[in-house]
Design an enzyme around this catalytic site. Sequence first.
Site, PDB file in Angstrom:
ATOM      1  N   GLU A  77      10.264  -1.975   3.793  1.00  0.00           N
ATOM      2  CA  GLU A  77       9.468  -1.889   2.564  1.00  0.00           C
ATOM      3  C   GLU A  77      10.365  -1.473   1.394  1.00  0.00           C
ATOM      4  OE1 GLU A  77       5.160  -0.817   4.579  1.00  0.00           O
ATOM      5  OE2 GLU A  77       6.409   0.811   3.909  1.00  0.00           O
ATOM      6  N   GLY A  82       2.840   3.079   8.698  1.00  0.00           N
ATOM      7  CA  GLY A  82       2.881   1.929   9.618  1.00  0.00           C
ATOM      8  C   GLY A  82       4.289   1.667  10.153  1.00  0.00           C
ATOM      9  N   GLY A 113       5.209   4.661   5.044  1.00  0.00           N
ATOM     10  CA  GLY A 113       5.784   4.645   6.387  1.00  0.00           C
ATOM     11  C   GLY A 113       4.787   4.986   7.478  1.00  0.00           C
ATOM     12  N   GLY A 129       0.829  -1.204   0.000  1.00  0.00           N
ATOM     13  CA  GLY A 129       0.000   0.000   0.000  1.00  0.00           C
ATOM     14  C   GLY A 129       0.860   1.250   0.000  1.00  0.00           C
TER      15      GLY A 129
HETATM   16  C1  5RP Z   1       3.419   1.042   6.228  1.00  0.00           C
HETATM   17  C2  5RP Z   1       3.015   1.667   4.951  1.00  0.00           C
HETATM   18  C3  5RP Z   1       1.655   1.373   4.438  1.00  0.00           C
HETATM   19  O1  5RP Z   1       1.754   0.876   3.154  1.00  0.00           O
HETATM   20  C4  5RP Z   1       0.851   2.635   4.420  1.00  0.00           C
HETATM   21  O2  5RP Z   1       0.884   3.219   5.709  1.00  0.00           O
HETATM   22  C5  5RP Z   1      -0.593   2.388   4.006  1.00  0.00           C
HETATM   23  O3  5RP Z   1      -1.255   1.669   4.992  1.00  0.00           O
HETATM   24  P1  5RP Z   1      -2.797   1.315   4.909  1.00  0.00           P
HETATM   25  O4  5RP Z   1      -2.957   0.322   3.824  1.00  0.00           O
HETATM   26  O5  5RP Z   1      -3.106   0.752   6.292  1.00  0.00           O
HETATM   27  O6  5RP Z   1      -3.546   2.603   4.655  1.00  0.00           O
HETATM   28  O7  5RP Z   1       3.744   2.395   4.316  1.00  0.00           O
HETATM   29  O8  5RP Z   1       4.680   1.478   6.646  1.00  0.00           O
END
Ligand code: 5RP
Length: 219
Positions: free
Chosen positions: A103, A97, A95, A82
């Site tokens: 990643e 998450g 980032g 994502g």
């Molecule tokens: C995690 C990321 C994710 O891809 C990004 O935060 C999107 O997350 P979500 O699908 O929960 O909206 O970069 O580090």
Amino acid sequence: MTQDELKALVGQAATAFVEPGSIIGVGTGSTVNCFIDALAQMPVRIKAAVSSSQQSTARMQALGIQVLDANEVESLAVYIDGADEIDHAGCMIKGGGAALTREKIVADISQRFICIVDESKLVTTLGRFPLPVEVIPMAAAQIARRLRKLGGEPVLRAGVVTDNGGQIIDVHGLSIGEPNALEREINQWPGVVSCGIFARNKASVCLLGTAQGVKTLTF
Ligand code: 5RP
């Protein structure tokens, strides 16, 4: 459609890019969780995955998907992940998450980056979403000063320690007109582990979840 339904839609659509029996790269986040669930339902399974976080590793292993260390593979055909924002050239902010470093590593060993997002993430200019930067804790104050000089407002993400033992600084208020140049600049500062701009490792394809269905953008 709700945002969760759009995430499920693109998570399912991404399985079309997965070759049965192959080894693929898998990202992190709520949209990727939908993809992992769809992956586990594929009639012919993948051989294994390289994961970008302990969170995704745990989810895949619970569903019986084998997870390999990145050092065990030479190259991956696809990386599915994502994003927090994606622009019309396929450059992204990632980032949210806190998994940006791993990643980027998995994206770097992959031939194609398939980005799965709902339409709220598509932007003209990156920067409305605060830019995450992973840092070595000892360098946090100096990096924050440098980020302020660039015109951003850095905020240390409280209570977060990454899978690599790093901290995250979220930079508010940037308008990122030149993602390549800013990614290069921030990456060269001592103590930066990685910057959440994915311009060098941008998306090859974006599967965009919209009320009208999945739109495919190719870059
Ligand atoms: C995690 C990321 C994710 O891809 C990004 O935060 C999107 O997350 P979500 O699908 O929960 O909206 O970069 O580090």
